[in-house]
Design a protein around this motif. Structure first.
Motif, PDB file in Angstrom:
ATOM      1  N   PRO A  19       0.804  -1.276  -0.150  1.00  0.00           N
ATOM      2  CA  PRO A  19      -0.041  -0.043  -0.039  1.00  0.00           C
ATOM      3  C   PRO A  19       0.844   1.340  -0.087  1.00  0.00           C
ATOM      4  CG  PRO A  19      -0.887  -1.544   1.610  1.00  0.00           C
ATOM      5  CD  PRO A  19       0.344  -1.992   1.115  1.00  0.00           C
ATOM      6  N   ARG A  20       2.043   1.404   0.391  1.00  0.00           N
ATOM      7  CA  ARG A  20       2.910   2.446   0.654  1.00  0.00           C
ATOM      8  C   ARG A  20       3.389   2.687  -0.943  1.00  0.00           C
ATOM      9  NH1 ARG A  20       4.651  -0.245   5.312  1.00  0.00           N
ATOM     10  NH2 ARG A  20       6.510  -0.671   4.270  1.00  0.00           N
ATOM     11  N   TYR A  21       3.631   1.460  -1.584  1.00  0.00           N
ATOM     12  CA  TYR A  21       4.024   1.880  -3.003  1.00  0.00           C
ATOM     13  C   TYR A  21       2.803   2.216  -3.755  1.00  0.00           C
ATOM     14  CZ  TYR A  21       6.576   0.469  -7.349  1.00  0.00           C
ATOM     15  OH  TYR A  21       7.081   0.362  -8.350  1.00  0.00           O
ATOM     16  N   LEU A  22       1.541   1.962  -3.431  1.00  0.00           N
ATOM     17  CA  LEU A  22       0.287   2.468  -4.091  1.00  0.00           C
ATOM     18  C   LEU A  22       0.308   4.048  -3.940  1.00  0.00           C
ATOM     19  CD1 LEU A  22      -2.102   2.166  -5.644  1.00  0.00           C
ATOM     20  CD2 LEU A  22      -3.452   1.499  -3.277  1.00  0.00           C
ATOM     21  N   VAL A  23       0.790   4.506  -2.820  1.00  0.00           N
ATOM     22  CA  VAL A  23       0.513   5.891  -2.234  1.00  0.00           C
ATOM     23  C   VAL A  23       1.633   6.601  -3.183  1.00  0.00           C
ATOM     24  CG1 VAL A  23       0.945   7.659  -0.770  1.00  0.00           C
ATOM     25  CG2 VAL A  23      -0.415   5.500  -0.081  1.00  0.00           C
ATOM     26  N   ALA A  24       2.720   6.022  -3.238  1.00  0.00           N
ATOM     27  CA  ALA A  24       3.794   6.674  -4.120  1.00  0.00           C
ATOM     28  C   ALA A  24       3.285   6.811  -5.359  1.00  0.00           C
ATOM     29  CB  ALA A  24       5.195   6.099  -3.736  1.00  0.00           C
ATOM     30  N   LYS A  25       2.844   5.791  -6.053  1.00  0.00           N
ATOM     31  CA  LYS A  25       2.499   5.554  -7.504  1.00  0.00           C
ATOM     32  C   LYS A  25       1.582   6.655  -7.756  1.00  0.00           C
ATOM     33  CE  LYS A  25       3.465   1.009  -8.626  1.00  0.00           C
ATOM     34  NZ  LYS A  25       2.883  -0.380  -9.314  1.00  0.00           N
ATOM     35  N   LEU A  26       0.058   6.570  -6.777  1.00  0.00           N
ATOM     36  CA  LEU A  26      -0.827   7.622  -7.391  1.00  0.00           C
ATOM     37  C   LEU A  26      -0.333   9.133  -6.945  1.00  0.00           C
ATOM     38  CD1 LEU A  26      -3.855   6.115  -5.547  1.00  0.00           C
ATOM     39  CD2 LEU A  26      -3.165   5.577  -7.679  1.00  0.00           C
ATOM     40  N   ARG A  27       0.604   9.382  -6.207  1.00  0.00           N
ATOM     41  CA  ARG A  27       1.075  10.653  -5.981  1.00  0.00           C
ATOM     42  C   ARG A  27       1.645  11.339  -7.550  1.00  0.00           C
ATOM     43  NH1 ARG A  27       3.603  10.296  -0.027  1.00  0.00           N
ATOM     44  NH2 ARG A  27       1.379  10.730   1.026  1.00  0.00           N
ATOM     45  N   GLU A  28       2.129  10.335  -8.110  1.00  0.00           N
ATOM     46  CA  GLU A  28       2.886  10.686  -9.453  1.00  0.00           C
ATOM     47  C   GLU A  28       1.766  10.898 -10.607  1.00  0.00           C
ATOM     48  OE1 GLU A  28       5.849  11.720  -9.497  1.00  0.00           O
ATOM     49  OE2 GLU A  28       5.942  11.348  -7.224  1.00  0.00           O
ATOM     50  N   ILE A  29       0.501  10.675 -10.277  1.00  0.00           N
ATOM     51  CA  ILE A  29      -0.540  10.743 -11.451  1.00  0.00           C
ATOM     52  C   ILE A  29      -1.360  11.981 -11.171  1.00  0.00           C
ATOM     53  CG2 ILE A  29      -2.612   9.759 -12.373  1.00  0.00           C
ATOM     54  CD1 ILE A  29      -1.499   7.143 -11.486  1.00  0.00           C
TER      55      ILE A  29
ATOM     56  N   VAL B 221      -2.517  12.592  -1.794  1.00  0.00           N
ATOM     57  CA  VAL B 221      -2.569  10.934  -1.813  1.00  0.00           C
ATOM     58  C   VAL B 221      -2.336  10.591  -0.409  1.00  0.00           C
ATOM     59  CG1 VAL B 221      -2.426   9.068  -2.897  1.00  0.00           C
ATOM     60  CG2 VAL B 221      -2.632  11.093  -4.376  1.00  0.00           C
ATOM     61  N   THR B 222      -3.253   9.835   0.397  1.00  0.00           N
ATOM     62  CA  THR B 222      -2.615   9.162   1.498  1.00  0.00           C
ATOM     63  C   THR B 222      -3.345   7.857   1.389  1.00  0.00           C
ATOM     64  OG1 THR B 222      -4.497   9.620   2.943  1.00  0.00           O
ATOM     65  CG2 THR B 222      -2.319  11.526   2.938  1.00  0.00           C
ATOM     66  N   LEU B 223      -2.826   6.944   2.238  1.00  0.00           N
ATOM     67  CA  LEU B 223      -3.332   5.603   2.128  1.00  0.00           C
ATOM     68  C   LEU B 223      -4.840   5.527   2.921  1.00  0.00           C
ATOM     69  CD1 LEU B 223      -3.264   2.607   1.865  1.00  0.00           C
ATOM     70  CD2 LEU B 223      -2.193   2.142   3.821  1.00  0.00           C
ATOM     71  N   GLU B 224      -4.887   6.465   3.994  1.00  0.00           N
ATOM     72  CA  GLU B 224      -6.160   6.549   4.732  1.00  0.00           C
ATOM     73  C   GLU B 224      -7.333   7.051   3.626  1.00  0.00           C
ATOM     74  OE1 GLU B 224      -3.090   7.667   5.798  1.00  0.00           O
ATOM     75  OE2 GLU B 224      -3.173   6.155   7.202  1.00  0.00           O
ATOM     76  N   ARG B 225      -6.791   8.006   2.837  1.00  0.00           N
ATOM     77  CA  ARG B 225      -7.743   8.494   1.947  1.00  0.00           C
ATOM     78  C   ARG B 225      -8.259   7.688   0.735  1.00  0.00           C
ATOM     79  NH1 ARG B 225      -4.842  14.666   2.026  1.00  0.00           N
ATOM     80  NH2 ARG B 225      -5.749  15.255   3.973  1.00  0.00           N
ATOM     81  N   ILE B 226      -7.303   6.798   0.352  1.00  0.00           N
ATOM     82  CA  ILE B 226      -7.681   5.881  -0.442  1.00  0.00           C
ATOM     83  C   ILE B 226      -8.548   5.032  -0.066  1.00  0.00           C
ATOM     84  CG2 ILE B 226      -6.601   3.837  -1.812  1.00  0.00           C
ATOM     85  CD1 ILE B 226      -3.934   5.153  -2.185  1.00  0.00           C
ATOM     86  N   VAL B 227      -8.372   4.244   1.111  1.00  0.00           N
ATOM     87  CA  VAL B 227      -9.054   3.315   1.469  1.00  0.00           C
ATOM     88  C   VAL B 227     -10.775   4.195   1.983  1.00  0.00           C
ATOM     89  CG1 VAL B 227      -8.015   1.444   2.165  1.00  0.00           C
ATOM     90  CG2 VAL B 227      -8.282   3.339   4.057  1.00  0.00           C
ATOM     91  N   ALA B 228     -10.603   5.370   2.803  1.00  0.00           N
ATOM     92  CA  ALA B 228     -11.913   5.914   2.908  1.00  0.00           C
ATOM     93  C   ALA B 228     -12.618   6.212   1.552  1.00  0.00           C
ATOM     94  CB  ALA B 228     -11.584   7.318   3.480  1.00  0.00           C
ATOM     95  N   SER B 229     -12.150   6.377   0.441  1.00  0.00           N
ATOM     96  CA  SER B 229     -12.792   6.794  -0.736  1.00  0.00           C
ATOM     97  C   SER B 229     -13.485   5.537  -1.067  1.00  0.00           C
ATOM     98  CB  SER B 229     -11.717   7.263  -1.698  1.00  0.00           C
ATOM     99  OG  SER B 229     -11.191   8.397  -1.536  1.00  0.00           O
TER     100      SER B 229
END
Lengths: 51, 133, 362
Positions: free
Chosen positions: C140-150, C165-173
């Motif tokens: 999931p930390r890699y996911l955060v890093a990836k989404l931050r670049e989009i 982008v944070t992991l908390e916001r990803i899962v809350a969305s």
């Protein structure tokens, strides 16, 4: 009021979702290997990974 | 297949997964067998035996009395890679990413489903065709 | 034309909801006889549309997986009641799973998630499959890093959360998106809201079996969701392939090892969470809305149809030393079984049609 908003949200999604039925997926057969009669009523295309 | 004799046609599109050892190789082997007119014989043999290393694939060619030298050279030279890639591109363009994926008269079915699900879609497709005529 | 039909349907839906007085939605229905029926489903709190839209984009995005081929929608298929119709779930490519995919419909109402209840919130649940080595297999930390670049995702996060982008916001969305996947207009729901004509006489007979002493399904399938969200061992047989196939075995034993458990030739269910012997082989009672569309059944998909499920409970369940004492042979007649199935069919209503948006940044 809250309920109305929920309903509106639903509408938004449903409308963006479009019609009830998804359009059929068209797969160009090309020169793909086939088994069974060419004029069969039903064609089943299998995307396969042998491993 | 037998159950729907005469009413069902099966079409094979290759969709080898890029990180597997033998996926691309076995797809190309099937195409190499097709070049010698024995795709389905080869397909059935491969499905039954399940082993897919280079020497296994060549062994099947021997068993089916194909021209083994030609088969082997086509396999090693990746003669049919472009043909396999065409199918992969097609699958991606259709937004398919899982194998096996089936398209039955335009309806998509992903994954190894119970046989009943296939019957349901095939019967529905047959009914639709019958209704249209 | 399509749009017009859709609008009309929505208008009808809107009018139906608005015309039902609010107190009817809240109060349990008084029935003649001793049957205690649950209250109608509560109205789900409003979800922020920007979060839902972001959640929808994430839900369909294959970049949430290690190899870019697996999205949430691969196993929770929107056209198949957000389940997948397979006995055992799809897995990360080249791997095999070991449990059956539950539907997401009405998951927003649940408090206990997964077959073994190892998660207690939608947000926590959503993170599980992304990280799981045999599901989406992405750190999931890699996911955060990836989404931050989009940049398209940056904008969506900014709009929904007023920040990055944070992991908390990803899962809350993702959770906000899941909270709109509701079914609340089934014939049974309309019946609970007072529409006596909503159920066929056969389904009503089935309802009496379900809630009454004949079937007493309600001893576990209770409450608004028809689930007590508790755990029971029903003696569901293990699938032979889960015991014999090396990949299925590896997945199970890895899952167990991650929880500090020894390998075993069975699914321990809730035991893996509690380590209490009485929870061995116990699984969470599933909620039942849309159940007719989510075959096959049970934690391992081993029962193919509702008919098989009813036969199973009629026999008093399966065979397990730890089987719940609540299960007893029922001796239902074939008419009663059909009625029960008709009732279960009446739990299906409509749910939102959701399509994949264009992946942000593509």
């Amino acid at each position: 009021m809250a309920r109305l908003l929920i309903i509106l949200l639903f509408c938004l999604l449903a409308v963006s979702a479009g019609a009830q039925e998804k359009p059929p997926l068209e797969v160009p057969l090309g020169d793909a290997p086939t088994r069974g009669p060419a004029d069969a009523a039903v064609t089943m295309v299998e995307f396969i990974d042998f491993q | 297949m037998e159950e729907y004799q005469g009413k069902l046609r099966l079409v094979i599109k290759h969709y080898p997964y890029r990180y597997r050892d033998y996926s691309y190789l076995s797809a190309q082997a099937a195409e190499a067998a097709r070049a010698q007119g024995k795709f389905w014989e080869y397909f059935d043999l491969m499905m039954a035996e399940k082993k897919l290393a280079r020497e296994d694939l060549i062994g099947y060619a021997e068993q089916l009395q194909l021209d083994v030298a030609r088969f082997t050279s086509e396999l090693d030279n990746e003669t049919h890679l472009a043909r396999v890639e065409e199918d992969v591109q097609l699958a991606r363009s259709l937004d398919l990413f899982q194998t096996p994926s089936f398209v039955i008269n335009g309806r998509l079915l992903v994954g190894g489903r119970p046989i009943e699900k296939f019957r349901e879609l095939i019967d529905a497709a047959l009914a639709e065709v019958a209704g249209a005529n | 034309m399509r749009g017009a039909t859709g609008c009309l349907a929505l208008l009808v839906f809107l009018l139906c909801l608005l015309s039902s007085p609010p107190d009817l939605l809240a109060k349990p229905l008084k029935l003649q006889g001793p049957l205690q029926l649950p209250s109608p489903l509560a109205v789900m709190p409003l979800q922020d549309p920007a979060k839902v839209e972001l959640g929808r984009a994430l839900f369909f995005d294959r970049r949430l997986s290690g190899d870019g081929t697996v999205s949430c929608a691969v196993c929770h298929i929107p056209d198949e009641a957000f389940a997948d119709g397979q006995k055992i779930s799809s897995a990360y490519p080249t791997n095999k799973h070991w449990r059956h995919t539950p539907s997401l419909l009405n998951a927003g109402y649940l408090d206990v998630f997964f077959w073994d209840g190892r998660s207690r919130s939608l947000e926590a649940q959503a993170q599980g499959p992304i990280h799981s080595s045999f599901e989406m297999n992405l750190n999931p930390r890699y996911l955060v890093a990836k989404l931050r670049e989009i940049s398209a995702y940056q904008q969506l996060f900014e709009k929904a959360w007023g920040g990055g982008v944070t992991l908390e916001r990803i899962v809350a969305s993702l959770a906000a998106f899941e909270r709109i996947l509701l079914v609340s207009d089934s014939p049974f729901d309309r019946y609970l809201r007072g529409d006596q004509t909503a159920l066929s006489s056969e389904a009503k007979q089935g309802l009496e079996i379900f809630f009454g002493s004949r079937g007493n399904c309600v001893q576990c399938h209770s409450g608004r969701l028809l689930s007590d969200q508790k755990f029971y061992n029903l003696g569901v047989a293990e699938l032979p392939e889960l015991i014999s196939d090396p990949q299925h075995r590896a997945t199970r034993n890895f899952f167990l090892a991650e929880l500090g458990l020894e390998p075993m030739d069975r699914d321990p269910g809730y035991y893996a969470v509690t380590r209490r012997d009485e929870d061995m082989g116990a699984f969470r009672t599933p909620p039942l809305r849309q159940v007719a569309e989510t075959a096959p059944y049970m934690h391992n998909g081993s029962l193919a149809s509702l008919t098989e499920v009813i036969e199973f409970f009629d026999r008093g369940g399966g065979d397990d030393p730890n089987k719940s004492p609540l299960l007893k042979p029922l001796g239902l007649s074939s008419t009663e079984k059909q009625a029960l199935e008709a009732f279960l069919q009446s739990l299906s209503g409509s749910y939102p049609l959701v399509r994949a948006p264009r992946p942000p940044g593509f």
